[in-house]
Design a protein around this motif. Structure first.
Motif, PDB file in Angstrom:
ATOM      1  N   THR A  37     -44.712   1.272 -47.018  1.00  0.00           N
ATOM      2  CA  THR A  37     -45.385   1.837 -48.201  1.00  0.00           C
ATOM      3  C   THR A  37     -44.860   3.236 -48.534  1.00  0.00           C
ATOM      4  O   THR A  37     -44.888   3.647 -49.692  1.00  0.00           O
ATOM      5  CB  THR A  37     -46.912   1.894 -48.013  1.00  0.00           C
ATOM      6  OG1 THR A  37     -47.210   2.705 -46.873  1.00  0.00           O
ATOM      7  CG2 THR A  37     -47.498   0.506 -47.834  1.00  0.00           C
ATOM      8  N   GLY A  38     -44.359   3.955 -47.514  1.00  0.00           N
ATOM      9  CA  GLY A  38     -43.778   5.272 -47.775  1.00  0.00           C
ATOM     10  C   GLY A  38     -42.591   5.163 -48.723  1.00  0.00           C
ATOM     11  O   GLY A  38     -42.368   6.040 -49.566  1.00  0.00           O
ATOM     12  N   ALA A  39     -41.836   4.066 -48.599  1.00  0.00           N
ATOM     13  CA  ALA A  39     -40.674   3.864 -49.487  1.00  0.00           C
ATOM     14  C   ALA A  39     -41.131   3.786 -50.944  1.00  0.00           C
ATOM     15  O   ALA A  39     -40.427   4.256 -51.849  1.00  0.00           O
ATOM     16  CB  ALA A  39     -39.917   2.601 -49.087  1.00  0.00           C
ATOM     17  N   TYR A  41     -43.770   5.385 -52.322  1.00  0.00           N
ATOM     18  CA  TYR A  41     -44.016   6.756 -52.794  1.00  0.00           C
ATOM     19  C   TYR A  41     -42.692   7.501 -52.978  1.00  0.00           C
ATOM     20  O   TYR A  41     -42.547   8.332 -53.886  1.00  0.00           O
ATOM     21  CB  TYR A  41     -44.929   7.504 -51.807  1.00  0.00           C
ATOM     22  CG  TYR A  41     -46.347   6.975 -51.848  1.00  0.00           C
ATOM     23  CD1 TYR A  41     -47.228   7.391 -52.842  1.00  0.00           C
ATOM     24  CD2 TYR A  41     -46.794   6.030 -50.919  1.00  0.00           C
ATOM     25  CE1 TYR A  41     -48.523   6.888 -52.907  1.00  0.00           C
ATOM     26  CE2 TYR A  41     -48.079   5.524 -50.981  1.00  0.00           C
ATOM     27  CZ  TYR A  41     -48.939   5.952 -51.975  1.00  0.00           C
ATOM     28  OH  TYR A  41     -50.207   5.442 -52.043  1.00  0.00           O
ATOM     29  N   GLY A 135     -47.528   2.968 -42.991  1.00  0.00           N
ATOM     30  CA  GLY A 135     -47.960   3.958 -43.986  1.00  0.00           C
ATOM     31  C   GLY A 135     -48.784   5.075 -43.403  1.00  0.00           C
ATOM     32  O   GLY A 135     -48.593   5.481 -42.247  1.00  0.00           O
ATOM     33  N   ASP A 190     -50.042  16.103 -46.157  1.00  0.00           N
ATOM     34  CA  ASP A 190     -50.526  14.713 -46.128  1.00  0.00           C
ATOM     35  C   ASP A 190     -51.919  14.617 -45.495  1.00  0.00           C
ATOM     36  O   ASP A 190     -52.723  13.765 -45.863  1.00  0.00           O
ATOM     37  CB  ASP A 190     -49.550  13.807 -45.352  1.00  0.00           C
ATOM     38  CG  ASP A 190     -48.194  13.670 -46.047  1.00  0.00           C
ATOM     39  OD1 ASP A 190     -48.101  14.007 -47.242  1.00  0.00           O
ATOM     40  OD2 ASP A 190     -47.234  13.238 -45.387  1.00  0.00           O
TER      41      ASP A 190
HETATM   42  O1   DC Z   1     -43.382   7.271 -44.193  1.00  0.00           O
HETATM   43  P1   DC Z   1     -42.575   8.184 -45.106  1.00  0.00           P
HETATM   44  O2   DC Z   1     -42.160   9.470 -44.453  1.00  0.00           O
HETATM   45  O3   DC Z   1     -41.418   7.491 -45.734  1.00  0.00           O
HETATM   46  O4   DC Z   1     -43.588   8.570 -46.290  1.00  0.00           O
HETATM   47  C1   DC Z   1     -43.207   9.422 -47.327  1.00  0.00           C
HETATM   48  C2   DC Z   1     -44.403  10.164 -47.879  1.00  0.00           C
HETATM   49  O5   DC Z   1     -45.248   9.269 -48.586  1.00  0.00           O
HETATM   50  C3   DC Z   1     -45.264  10.876 -46.839  1.00  0.00           C
HETATM   51  O6   DC Z   1     -45.041  12.269 -46.878  1.00  0.00           O
HETATM   52  C4   DC Z   1     -46.685  10.580 -47.243  1.00  0.00           C
HETATM   53  C5   DC Z   1     -46.612   9.552 -48.307  1.00  0.00           C
HETATM   54  N1   DC Z   1     -47.277   8.288 -47.972  1.00  0.00           N
HETATM   55  C6   DC Z   1     -48.596   8.181 -48.311  1.00  0.00           C
HETATM   56  O7   DC Z   1     -49.183   9.133 -48.819  1.00  0.00           O
HETATM   57  N2   DC Z   1     -49.241   7.006 -48.094  1.00  0.00           N
HETATM   58  C7   DC Z   1     -48.605   5.962 -47.534  1.00  0.00           C
HETATM   59  N3   DC Z   1     -49.267   4.804 -47.345  1.00  0.00           N
HETATM   60  C8   DC Z   1     -47.251   6.077 -47.151  1.00  0.00           C
HETATM   61  C9   DC Z   1     -46.606   7.277 -47.372  1.00  0.00           C
END
Ligand code: DC
Length: 240
Positions: A37-39, A41, A135, A190
């Motif tokens: 899910t981070g991908a 965002y 996530g 975060d």
């Molecule tokens: O897991 P990552 O580092 O690729 O995530 C990137 C950013 O996205 C992280 O700083 C917080 C946000 N994020 C979020 O708010 N909710 C999620 N479910 C996944 C990531």
């Protein structure tokens, strides 16, 4: 012989805990789908930056997110992200995106939009079996009924060292002090945002991975999934 996964495994925690690697490997080993899910965002953040939109302008961020096409793979053997059909797997992992993604992901309406898409992707991936979802708010918001919720942690220094090693492996310059500052800044943002802050669900199992290898974390999670009755025994090989 390991069984195939049934149901949703929610894997949350800050960056540098090994979460993404563990989630992908666990999904592959258990014949399950995988959702990063981070991908999602990150792809929106890249679109925001490319369009010259202010990451703090909530209305503009949401309008842009509604207008662009973003796709993420749910195949752990071929993870990937696309923006308007273009492969952005590399472009979403740059310091430029790292620096802006916390602001973008703090926009409540954007979260609502992406959570809806995440739930649809999870439902689709879980139709024929299981899915491992990586996530920050999976156990608390996206899939609160997941039968296994895990929250990975590690010390900031260990997480910065892992991020630095990833950057170096990808050919990006990594100064350890800068990476540590970036990791700590993003965690602070975060964890302190009003909308779905990073925190473990009440029923999450917490693992400190500072002293553990990826294989040790994988073994522990596979055992946990088995204990929870989430593995269909009798499947010789992962089927996805
Ligand atoms: O897991 P990552 O580092 O690729 O995530 C990137 C950013 O996205 C992280 O700083 C917080 C946000 N994020 C979020 O708010 N909710 C999620 N479910 C996944 C990531």
């Amino acid at each position: 012989m390991t069984g195939a996964l049934r149901g949703v495994v929610a894997l949350d925690g800050p960056s540098g805990t090994g979460k993404t690697t563990v989630a992908r490997k666990l999904a592959a080993a258990l014949g399950a789908g995988y959702l990063d899910t981070g991908a999602m965002y990150r792809v929106v953040t890249l679109a925001v930056l490319d369009a010259g939109v202010d990451p703090h302008d909530a209305d503009a961020v949401v309008a842009l997110a509604r207008s662009v096409r973003l796709d993420v793979s749910t195949d752990p053997a071929a993870p990937g992200a696309r923006l308007e059909g273009t492969d952005v797997g590399e472009a979403i992992r740059t310091p430029r995106v790292d620096a802006a993604v916390s602001a973008v992901s703090a926009v409540p309406e954007l979260r609502d939009l992406l959570v809806q898409r995440q739930r649809a992707l999870i439902a689709e991936a879980a139709r024929d079996g299981g899915v491992v979802v990586d996530g920050r708010d999976i156990g608390t918001v996206v899939a609160p009924d997941a039968p296994l919720k895990v929250f990975l942690t590690a010390s900031p220094e260990v997480r910065a060292a892992r991020r630095g090693a990833q950057d170096t492996a990808a050919g990006r310059e990594a100064d350890q002090a800068t990476v540590l500052a970036s990791v700590e800044r993003r965690d602070r943002l975060d964890s302190s945002r009003a909308a779905s802050p990073l925190r473990p669900a009440d029923d999450a199992v917490e693992f400190d991975t500072s002293e553990l290898s990826i294989d040790q974390v994988l073994a522990a999670l596979t055992e946990l999934a088995g204990t929870r009755g989430l593995l269909d025994e009798g499947v010789a090989e992962p089927c996805r």
